[in-house]
Design a protein around this motif. Structure first.
Motif, PDB file in Angstrom:
ATOM      1  N   SER A 207       0.831  -1.204   0.000  1.00  0.00           N
ATOM      2  CA  SER A 207       0.000   0.000   0.000  1.00  0.00           C
ATOM      3  C   SER A 207       0.865   1.253   0.000  1.00  0.00           C
ATOM      4  N   GLY A 208       0.238   2.385  -0.342  1.00  0.00           N
ATOM      5  CA  GLY A 208       0.935   3.652  -0.319  1.00  0.00           C
ATOM      6  C   GLY A 208       1.323   4.049   1.091  1.00  0.00           C
ATOM      7  N   LYS A 209       2.202   5.014   1.191  1.00  0.00           N
ATOM      8  CA  LYS A 209       2.698   5.446   2.495  1.00  0.00           C
ATOM      9  C   LYS A 209       1.588   6.021   3.366  1.00  0.00           C
ATOM     10  N   SER A 210       0.623   6.682   2.729  1.00  0.00           N
ATOM     11  CA  SER A 210      -0.470   7.283   3.504  1.00  0.00           C
ATOM     12  C   SER A 210      -1.794   7.126   2.782  1.00  0.00           C
ATOM     13  N   SER A 211      -1.915   6.082   1.975  1.00  0.00           N
ATOM     14  CA  SER A 211      -3.123   5.913   1.174  1.00  0.00           C
ATOM     15  C   SER A 211      -3.317   4.452   0.839  1.00  0.00           C
ATOM     16  N   GLN A 212      -4.593   4.038   0.742  1.00  0.00           N
ATOM     17  CA  GLN A 212      -4.926   2.680   0.337  1.00  0.00           C
ATOM     18  C   GLN A 212      -5.362   2.615  -1.119  1.00  0.00           C
ATOM     19  N   TYR A 213      -5.353   3.749  -1.817  1.00  0.00           N
ATOM     20  CA  TYR A 213      -5.771   3.746  -3.205  1.00  0.00           C
ATOM     21  C   TYR A 213      -4.735   3.049  -4.079  1.00  0.00           C
ATOM     22  N   ALA A 214      -5.234   2.366  -5.133  1.00  0.00           N
ATOM     23  CA  ALA A 214      -4.333   1.626  -6.010  1.00  0.00           C
ATOM     24  C   ALA A 214      -3.324   2.549  -6.679  1.00  0.00           C
ATOM     25  N   ARG A 215      -3.708   3.783  -6.947  1.00  0.00           N
ATOM     26  CA  ARG A 215      -2.784   4.700  -7.611  1.00  0.00           C
ATOM     27  C   ARG A 215      -1.569   5.028  -6.741  1.00  0.00           C
ATOM     28  N   ASP A 216      -1.616   4.665  -5.450  1.00  0.00           N
ATOM     29  CA  ASP A 216      -0.498   4.941  -4.552  1.00  0.00           C
ATOM     30  C   ASP A 216       0.253   3.680  -4.134  1.00  0.00           C
ATOM     31  N   VAL A 242       8.330   4.653  -8.723  1.00  0.00           N
ATOM     32  CA  VAL A 242       7.052   4.980  -9.362  1.00  0.00           C
ATOM     33  C   VAL A 242       5.928   4.426  -8.493  1.00  0.00           C
ATOM     34  N   SER A 243       4.937   5.243  -8.211  1.00  0.00           N
ATOM     35  CA  SER A 243       3.788   4.773  -7.452  1.00  0.00           C
ATOM     36  C   SER A 243       2.707   4.274  -8.409  1.00  0.00           C
ATOM     37  N   GLY A 244       1.724   3.595  -7.850  1.00  0.00           N
ATOM     38  CA  GLY A 244       0.624   3.091  -8.664  1.00  0.00           C
ATOM     39  C   GLY A 244       0.869   1.727  -9.277  1.00  0.00           C
ATOM     40  N   ILE A 245       1.850   0.968  -8.757  1.00  0.00           N
ATOM     41  CA  ILE A 245       2.111  -0.377  -9.290  1.00  0.00           C
ATOM     42  C   ILE A 245       0.953  -1.289  -8.873  1.00  0.00           C
ATOM     43  N   ILE A 246       0.228  -1.817  -9.844  1.00  0.00           N
ATOM     44  CA  ILE A 246      -0.950  -2.626  -9.524  1.00  0.00           C
ATOM     45  C   ILE A 246      -0.768  -4.105  -9.823  1.00  0.00           C
ATOM     46  N   SER A 247       0.213  -4.456 -10.637  1.00  0.00           N
ATOM     47  CA  SER A 247       0.426  -5.872 -10.927  1.00  0.00           C
ATOM     48  C   SER A 247       1.826  -6.067 -11.478  1.00  0.00           C
ATOM     49  N   ALA A 249       4.432  -9.522 -13.227  1.00  0.00           N
ATOM     50  CA  ALA A 249       4.452 -10.912 -13.666  1.00  0.00           C
ATOM     51  C   ALA A 249       5.823 -11.248 -14.221  1.00  0.00           C
ATOM     52  N   ALA A 250       6.170 -12.529 -14.113  1.00  0.00           N
ATOM     53  CA  ALA A 250       7.381 -13.047 -14.733  1.00  0.00           C
ATOM     54  C   ALA A 250       7.024 -13.592 -16.108  1.00  0.00           C
ATOM     55  N   VAL A 251       7.754 -13.144 -17.126  1.00  0.00           N
ATOM     56  CA  VAL A 251       7.517 -13.574 -18.503  1.00  0.00           C
ATOM     57  C   VAL A 251       8.867 -14.001 -19.080  1.00  0.00           C
ATOM     58  N   LYS A 252       9.064 -15.322 -19.198  1.00  0.00           N
ATOM     59  CA  LYS A 252      10.346 -15.856 -19.684  1.00  0.00           C
ATOM     60  C   LYS A 252      11.489 -15.280 -18.846  1.00  0.00           C
ATOM     61  N   ASN A 253      12.396 -14.516 -19.475  1.00  0.00           N
ATOM     62  CA  ASN A 253      13.487 -13.933 -18.704  1.00  0.00           C
ATOM     63  C   ASN A 253      13.276 -12.444 -18.469  1.00  0.00           C
ATOM     64  N   TYR A 254      12.018 -12.037 -18.370  1.00  0.00           N
ATOM     65  CA  TYR A 254      11.652 -10.655 -18.064  1.00  0.00           C
ATOM     66  C   TYR A 254      10.773 -10.623 -16.815  1.00  0.00           C
ATOM     67  N   ILE A 255      10.787  -9.494 -16.136  1.00  0.00           N
ATOM     68  CA  ILE A 255       9.765  -9.165 -15.142  1.00  0.00           C
ATOM     69  C   ILE A 255       9.071  -7.902 -15.634  1.00  0.00           C
ATOM     70  N   VAL A 256       7.757  -7.920 -15.629  1.00  0.00           N
ATOM     71  CA  VAL A 256       6.961  -6.795 -16.105  1.00  0.00           C
ATOM     72  C   VAL A 256       6.114  -6.271 -14.951  1.00  0.00           C
ATOM     73  N   ALA A 257       6.144  -4.968 -14.737  1.00  0.00           N
ATOM     74  CA  ALA A 257       5.316  -4.327 -13.717  1.00  0.00           C
ATOM     75  C   ALA A 257       4.440  -3.288 -14.398  1.00  0.00           C
ATOM     76  N   ALA A 258       3.176  -3.245 -14.003  1.00  0.00           N
ATOM     77  CA  ALA A 258       2.212  -2.297 -14.577  1.00  0.00           C
ATOM     78  C   ALA A 258       1.839  -1.260 -13.536  1.00  0.00           C
ATOM     79  N   ALA A 259       1.848   0.003 -13.947  1.00  0.00           N
ATOM     80  CA  ALA A 259       1.526   1.109 -13.045  1.00  0.00           C
ATOM     81  C   ALA A 259       0.348   1.890 -13.578  1.00  0.00           C
ATOM     82  N   THR A 260      -0.510   2.320 -12.672  1.00  0.00           N
ATOM     83  CA  THR A 260      -1.639   3.177 -13.018  1.00  0.00           C
ATOM     84  C   THR A 260      -1.476   4.506 -12.301  1.00  0.00           C
ATOM     85  N   SER A 261      -2.330   5.456 -12.630  1.00  0.00           N
ATOM     86  CA  SER A 261      -2.276   6.754 -11.968  1.00  0.00           C
ATOM     87  C   SER A 261      -3.669   7.367 -11.960  1.00  0.00           C
ATOM     88  N   LYS A 262      -3.815   8.385 -11.178  1.00  0.00           N
ATOM     89  CA  LYS A 262      -5.106   9.035 -11.020  1.00  0.00           C
ATOM     90  C   LYS A 262      -5.538   9.690 -12.325  1.00  0.00           C
TER      91      LYS A 262
END
Length: 1502
Positions: A207-216, A242-247, A249-262
């Motif tokens: 979770s965010g430092k002071s927020s439970q919203y996914a964007r944080d 970067v804040s807003g990391i929501i998911s 995954a490991a893909v072969k020899n990569y790691i992919v992270a997805a971020a959202t924002s307000k």
């Protein structure tokens, strides 16, 4: 349960037949009957062991002979307790049974035995993957669960566990991780060359430092299982977290992270190949939206991602392929066929590099324009990794194949590890037909040529490395299957003992054995029975294959001439059985092994190097940034230097010799030169043929959005719609000729905006104006002057429409879940409906519906539904209105013969309770409320005390966590006739609030004009003081009444014009990104004077209101840019040709002439809501000589050319103390030491005001970190319910009232064991203090029935000896303190000289600051008013109750200014606090006069 399990184990499984035909003629078939279908049937790789799950009974079954016999798994009480079963993806010995509760099972020997393990009190988390498996150590597993407390309404929090010994021991990894955790080594091939570094590394989304919203949400990483803390945030972009990391995954020899924002559904994808160096994946101009991209099967040298390119209901996509590090994606093929679930018709041919099949949509234009269009799907194949595609051919005909979107069974669609053998169901012709119109086709040359194998659609499978092909009818029940022993050239039938409707056909994952498994039903409906049959081809051939039976070097890929082709620098060959060989391959469970031969290097073996990207023609690699050069080079811009070519050999490519594109080349020195700044402010002026600007809205990009446009849409008084993509430098007329009456932005997704006409036609864009489309609403817009469109807070395409049912003379509400493609009726005869955001109920909707669906009844009922009103619940039969906020639903209903209002509240949307007002605050008739929203678990209400026009004022009160019990916060707070309140929180910084109070209450009650005084709080309303005045004005002259700089007295302080006086309600004192800065217009003196008076000045503070300085004489409008690094001000209400700007937080100001030769009257100055741009826009008209005939005009001011703002500032987010352009700033309370606010010391990034640079695009707006928690003090508490603040600042019980019942309130939680005796104080929710003066928890008591737990927690009573020592020590200490006080008193001349006062419990601050003692408030995020609930008291029985207009959220929109005048101020259009943009008026031309406002909370998030 016992009987059921007994029957399942003894009766459900039995062998029905064992038919053995001639060895050379037919396979052996053995069938088993089950009570229910088996789901999730899988083989352990390289074995004959199979598991299957009966999800009806909760049982798991196992076969160790490839399906001949089955047994119930129940060696450790698993029977009936299985929720699901999971195979280990990388290890063929392990599997896991997940139970319904906290007990689960693991096997490490393919299910021969199972061991029970406990999840440590946590239950299964239903969202997200439960397991993360280590790619190289099968004993290490992460398990993501949840801890739940409470009874009927459970509260669950995520928790993650791990094991490193196959669940023999299970340890807590970390908590507060809503996104779960994964191993860095999530696949066997990740980080193989750096294994010791990454083997223990774990990533978690917390979770965010002071927020439970996914964007944080934050991504954290640890190499020690988080034993040393929460881990560190890796630098994902430009050296920053970067804040807003929501998911992720490991893909072969990569790691992919997805971020959202307000404010956007666009995602940013970040990729790493070593878990340390991250890069944002670039897709050119294509955006990646939530739930609109699919990561496809990838290779170890590139990723494939398909991105949605149309409506989801009739989906088509675009296929992208990355370079080797996953950072740059290029479009491979357009208009891929997708379905609504995100599945894509794409599949690689197994074990052959570079070959894959894809289905595309030929009539894509038609499909993009209409959801009802039927797709023309065609199939294509590539043999060169997507560089070129060609038709699939069967003879001379074009073949089209059904693919992933219509998958009929588990596993791959077309191929298996059988080299080169490919099968599929499809048809020849122009495009793909229905599945049941297809036939089975086969290819044995990797898809180059195809032939028809069987008529009709079939399920199919590969065995014995392709030596055996099996198929069974997939259109209707059948009594036989068919098989081929010669690559599908000829087929034979094998009879089944039952006529079944086949549901699946499968075999071992590597397709190396001679046994298959068929599952299906016999009969139909309730009489249907489930069977699984083993089909065994063992012995069908009499001999094993010899060398002569094989093609020793069969080429896996060939070119158009039939020659072996090259991929990744090599040719690929396999040893393959000849089609006509009459033999069996005896290498069971042995995968085919490829043979590679190197090729000469060509351009296809190279990719663009770091900091280079492909040109549009794909022929060159161009630099994306200035190139570094040797010190001795480039003395002249016309010179050249030896530099990188821009190409590099693709990592892993095996080519030898040939071309070498990676050699350095001569590069022009121009590639190294960045365009110098002009040193000037660029001005662009545009005039429009209109009387005024009707409305405008910024379409600000979210922090995850690509691109650099700064888009605005604007409507003039002539109903012309204009769009600018460059912040007003150029404008384009759009929707020309369309009768647009209003613009409605989606408050939750800034990229989406709707244009309403007077009819059912609605235009809209979801990409900031790039494309405009339309839909037809089911009815014309409602005549009720309320919003016509409402939006779901989390789903962009879910809309509510208020339509005019003219035939029935009523308003109906309709809903769509596909952005207007299809509509359904929600309720009839309604006034309005709203989506209510609750994380566990996406479909919760509240509606006001007239009784009997008839508006003539005038009786409004409050209803709710969680299934789009398939059924509903009535909460109230007769209400005035309701308001929604982030946590609360507030309802206003009439009481006392409709002469007063009553407020009820609900947190869960199910149970409502009557609001209990403070005992020391009673109003004879509750006539008007302003609901001021908060994100701190409390409702803030301004209750009107004096409702007479131009004399209004009231009291702010605040609720407890469920919105029912209120305490008084502050008296005599000013409001205006519409209901706005002079109350504003500072944006971007917790706890600072400013108000204006009415100082002459007695005079106002007798008709005097209000005299306002301004106050400020630095601890969220617990204490209030006058605003400190500066000693000197902007011209250096002394303010006469100021004795000492920055010291306020009752007769001399700073007073500022606040919310009730603003023409543009979007203007705020502060900025969400310029932390600590505020500007205001006001005067120094005993009270607030007229805004146009001679004593009015413009002021600034850079320390959150602790000190102020005058910057200009007179009244100015202001705007913040570049996160406060640029501030621009312009005179208000008078002609001007110049603006002033500061680059150092107001220390110095520079005048700039933007309109030479002609005066302009500026009505507004704006920039993007986040205040991060270096562009500003002036809105006004030219006046006086030389004007453009009175046309309205915009003026764009671009500060990016200033030399002082041409370099990007440098910030080391990991070690900010090393950043030369930034420092860490700690806000402080003016009367507290150690910078403690709300129980902690926080640090914020602030740019050094002397640094000549511009801010990075997205510097963290919230605190960088909490340095430490402080010990508790009086400032961390406020008065409890039924208590009031006394003159000395202490909290005393209101005379005649009882203490609140803490026992009942606390012990209703079944998990609670302790309650505390009321002391008069309650902790401010924001406070994180620890120890010290914990005023709310002095005397603990046990909850009934929890005496044992209480005793274990708090220990037994003190014994006599211990009590004796405590008393003696306390008395001795008191004596010592008493002597010290007496000594200090004599030395310093009494109490006044002792320095007491700031630490006394409950002492009034009036003795410190000169301001009066005030009550407290505890919300950290109080904003300007959200809702106003008011009623005029009825005078006679026949006089109807009239409810005054309820205005919208300050983060919403409202038309301002007068029609027909020289200017109409636009709606709320700037400031991050308004970015959620709640539009609640159908047309900016009208304001409802008889409606009660109840809008969504501006802080409400997904």
């Amino acid at each position: 349960m016992i009987l059921r399990n007994l029957l399942a184990s003894t009766l459900a499984i039995f062998s029905l037949s064992s038919t053995v035909l001639s060895k050379k003629d037919s396979p052996t078939i053995t069938s088993t009957k089950f009570d229910n279908p088996l789901r999730n049937v899988f083989y352990f790789d390289d074995s004959n062991v199979i598991l299957g799950h009966d999800d009806v009974t909760g049982d798991v079954y196992r076969s160790d002979d490839a399906g001949s016999t089955w047994s119930l798994v129940n060696d450790n009480d698993q029977s009936g307790e299985s929720f699901d079963v999971y195979p280990h993806p990388w290890d063929n010995q392990r599997a896991y049974i997940l139970g319904f509760g906290r007990t689960h099972w693991v096997t490490t020997n393919q299910g021969k035995s199972w061991r029970k393990w406990d999840s440590g009190g946590a239950t299964l988390r239903l969202n997200g993957a439960p397991f993360s498996f280590h790619g190289r150590d099968p004993t290490r597993v992460i398990w993501n669960g949840q801890d739940c407390i409470g009874g009927v309404f459970e509260i669950c929090s995520p928790v993650t566990y791990y094991t490193d010994d196959d669940f023999v021991h299970v340890s807590t990894l970390t908590k507060d991780v809503p996104g779960g955790c994964i191993w860095a080594v999530g696949t066997p091939m990740f980080g193989e060359d750096i294994a010791p570094v990454v083997d223990d590394r774990i990533f978690c989304i917390r979770s965010g430092k002071s927020s439970q919203y996914a964007r944080d949400y934050r991504l954290t990483v640890s190499d020690d299982y988080f034993e040393s803390g929460d881990g560190v945030e890796p630098a994902l972009e430009e050296g920053r977290a970067v804040s807003g990391i929501i998911s992720m995954a490991a893909v072969k020899n990569y790691i992919v992270a997805a971020a959202t924002s307000k404010g956007t559904d666009e995602l940013a994808l970040f990729v790493t190949k070593d878990s340390e160096q991250w890069h944002r994946a670039e897709f050119g101009q294509h955006r990646i939206a939530e739930e609109s991209y699919t990561i496809l099967e990838s290779t170890n040298y590139s990723m494939q991602v398909d991105v949605l390119g149309s409506r989801r209901t009739n989906a088509i996509g675009h296929l992208f392929t990355s370079n080797s590090n996953g950072t740059y994606f290029t479009r491979t093929i357009d208009y891929t066929n997708r379905n609504i679930f995100g599945n894509v018709d794409f599949e690689k041919v197994s074990i052959v590099q570079g070959v894959y099949l894809v289905n595309t949509v030929r009539n894509w234009k038609e499909v993009q324009g209409s959801v009802s269009a039927t797709k023309d799907v065609i199939s294509q194949i590539t043999f060169d990794d997507g560089r070129t595609f060609q038709d699939i051919v069967a003879g001379k005909d074009t073949l089209h194949l059904h693919s992933v979107t219509e998958a009929r069974q588990m596993g791959r669609i077309f191929s298996s590890p059988a080299p080169g053998i490919v099968m599929g169901v499809g048809n020849t012709g122009k495009s793909l037909k229905a599945y049941d119109a297809g036939d089975l086709y086969v290819s044995d040359d990797t898809g180059l040529t195809w032939r028809k194998a069987l008529s009709g659609a079939h399920l199919y499978e590969f065995g014995n490395q392709g030596a055996v092909l099996v198929a069974i009818d997939d259109e209707e029940p059948t009594g036989h299957l068919q098989y081929s022993l010669d690559h599908g050239n000829t087929w034979k039938k094998a009879d089944l003992d039952k006529k079944i409707r086949a549901k699946f056909l499968t075999t071992v994952p590597d397709s190396t054995t001679l046994s298959f498994l068929v599952g299906g039903t016999v009969g139909s409906g309730s009489d249907g029975e489930w069977y699984i049959s083993k089909v065994d081809f063992e012995g069908l051939h009499e001999r094993a294959c010899e060398k002569k039976d094989f093609e020793e070097e069969w080429p896996a890929r060939v070119d158009e001439k039939g020659n072996p082709s090259c991929i990744m620098g090599h040719q690929q060959f396999y040893r393959r059985r000849k089609a006509n060989a009459d033999c069996v391959i005896e290498d069971e469970f042995k995968d085919p092994v490829p043979v590679f031969k190197p090729c000469s290097c060509t351009k296809a073996d190279f990719e663009c190097d770091y900091n280079f990207e492909r040109s549009e023609d794909r022929e060159r690699c161009l630099p994306v940034a200035p190139l570094p050069v040797p010190e001795t080079a480039c003395k002249d811009p016309g010179d050249t230097f030896q530099g990188p070519s821009g190409w590099r050999l693709i990592p892993g490519n095996a080519c030898k010799g040939g071309d070498n594109l990676a050699e350095e080349v001569d590069r022009p020195c121009a590639d190294t030169i960045k365009k110098p700044p002009t040193g000037e402010i660029a001005v662009e002026k545009t005039s429009f043929a209109a009387d005024f600007f009707a409305e405008w809205y910024y379409l600000e990009r979210g922090t995850t959005s690509l691109g650099d446009d700064e888009s605005i849409v604007m409507r003039t008084s002539e109903q012309d719609i204009y769009l600018t993509k460059d912040h007003g430098k150029t404008w384009a007329l759009i929707l020309e000729g369309e009768p647009i009456v209003s613009i409605v932005p989606n408050p939750n997704f800034n990229d989406a905006i709707y244009f309403l006409t007077g009819s059912s036609k609605v235009f809209y864009t979801i990409d900031r104006g790039e494309h405009l489309v339309s839909f037809d609403a089911p009815k014309p817009p409602s005549k009720i002057n309320l919003p016509k469109l409402k939006f779901h807070p989390g789903y962009r395409d879910w809309l509510l429409w208020s339509g005019d049912d003219k035939a029935a003379s009523r308003t109906n509400i309709y809903y769509t879940k596909d952005r207007g493609d299809t509509w359904q009726t929600l309720v009839r005869g309604a006034r309005r409906c709203d989506y209510i955001h609750r994380s566990d109920r996406d479909e919760l909707i509240f509606c006001e519906q007239y009784q009997s669906e008839d508006p003539e009844t005038k009786t409004l009922q409050l209803l709710s539904s969680t299934n789009f009103f398939a059924d509903s619940t009535m909460h109230y039969p007769d209400i005035l209105d309701f308001a929604t906020m982030s946590e609360f639903i507030i309802v206003a209903q009439k009481i006392e013969n409709e002469s007063s209002l009553q407020v009820d509240a609900s947190v869960d949307g199910q149970t409502f309770a009557v609001a209990q007002f403070p005992r020391n605050f009673q109003v004879q008739h509750q006539q008007a409320y302003t609901v001021m929203d908060s994100s701190t678990h409390a409702v803030f209400l301004h209750v009107t005390v004096n409702p007479f026009p131009d004399h209004e004022y009231g009291t702010i009160i605040k609720s407890n966590s469920n919105g029912t019990n209120y305490v008084k916060v502050l008296d005599n707070v000013n409001r205006d006739t519409p209901g706005y309140v002079d109350f504003e929180k500072m944006l971007g910084l917790e706890g600072v609030a400013m108000v204006n109070i009415v100082s002459n209450i007695e005079g106002v009650e007798t008709g005097e004009k209000k005299k306002l005084k301004s106050m400020i709080s630095h601890n969220d309303g617990s204490d209030w003081t006058w605003l400190p005045p500066p000693k000197k004005d902007a011209d250096g002259r002394d303010y006469k009444c100021v004795g000492k700089d920055q010291v306020a007295t009752d007769d001399c302080s700073l007073h500022i014009h606040s919310y009730t006086e603003r023409r543009d309600k979007s203007t705020t004192f502060s900025s969400p990104t310029a932390v600590g800065l505020m500007m205001a217009v006001g005067n120094v003196g005993p009270y607030l004077e007229r805004k146009d008076g001679e004593n009015t000045d413009t002021f600034i503070t850079s320390d959150a209101g602790i000190t102020w300085k005058s910057v200009k004489k007179g009244s100015y409008m202001w705007e913040y840019g570049d996160q406060g690094s640029i501030i621009v001000i312009v005179p208000e209400g008078k002609p001007t040709r110049t603006v002033f700007y500061t680059l150092n937080e107001g220390d110095t100001w520079t005048e700039f002439e933007f309109s030479p030769g002609v005066d302009m009257e500026i009505s507004a100055i704006t920039t993007v809501p986040s205040d991060t741009s270096r562009n500003f826009l002036l809105w006004g008209r030219e006046v006086g000589p030389g004007n453009t005939n009175g046309k309205v005009t915009t003026v764009s001011l671009d500060f990016s050319g200033l030399e002082e703002r041409s370099r990007q500032c440098e910030l080391d987010d990991t070690h900010p103390e090393n950043s030369k352009d930034y420092y860490l700033w700690e806000p402080r309370h003016p009367f507290q030491s150690e910078n403690c606010l709300f129980g902690h010391v926080a640090q914020y990034h602030r740019k050094d005001k002397t640094a000549a640079c511009y801010n990075k695009p997205h510097i963290e707006a919230g605190p960088h970190k909490i340095v430490r928690n402080c010990t508790c003090s009086r400032q961390d508490f406020e008065c409890d319910f039924n208590y009031q603040r006394n003159a000395d600042g202490t909290c005393g019980l209101v005379p005649g009232y009882e203490q609140p019942d803490h026992q009942a309130e606390t012990c209703k939680d079944p998990n609670a064991d302790t309650w505390y005796v009321p002391t008069g104080y309650r902790r401010i929710p924001l406070s994180t203090c620890q120890g010290g003066q914990e005023l709310d928890s002095i005397e603990p008591r046990p909850c009934p029935g929890k005496e044992k737990e209480f005793g274990e927690k708090h220990g037994s009573r003190l014994g006599g000896v211990a009590l004796f020592f405590i008393v003696i020590i306390s008395l001795a200490g008191a004596g010592g303190v008493g002597y010290w006080v007496w000594d200090q008193y004599n030395k310093r001349g009494g109490l006044s000289g002792m320095g007491f006062g700031q630490i006394h419990l409950g002492e009034s601050l009036s003795s410190i600051s000169g301001g009066p003692a005030r009550s407290s408030s505890d919300s950290p995020f109080i904003t300007i008013p959200v809702a106003i609930i008011a009623a005029i008291v009825a005078v006679g029985k026949t006089l109807p109750l009239v409810v005054t207009s309820l205005f919208r959220s300050a983060k919403g929109y409202m038309p301002l200014g007068s029609r027909g005048g020289t200017y109409s101020a636009g709606p709320y259009r700037t400031r991050d606090s308004f970015a959620n943009r709640r539009q609640d008026f159908a047309s900016p031309a009208f304001v409802e006069d008889d409606e009660l406002l109840g809008d969504d909370d501006a802080e409400e998030e997904v």
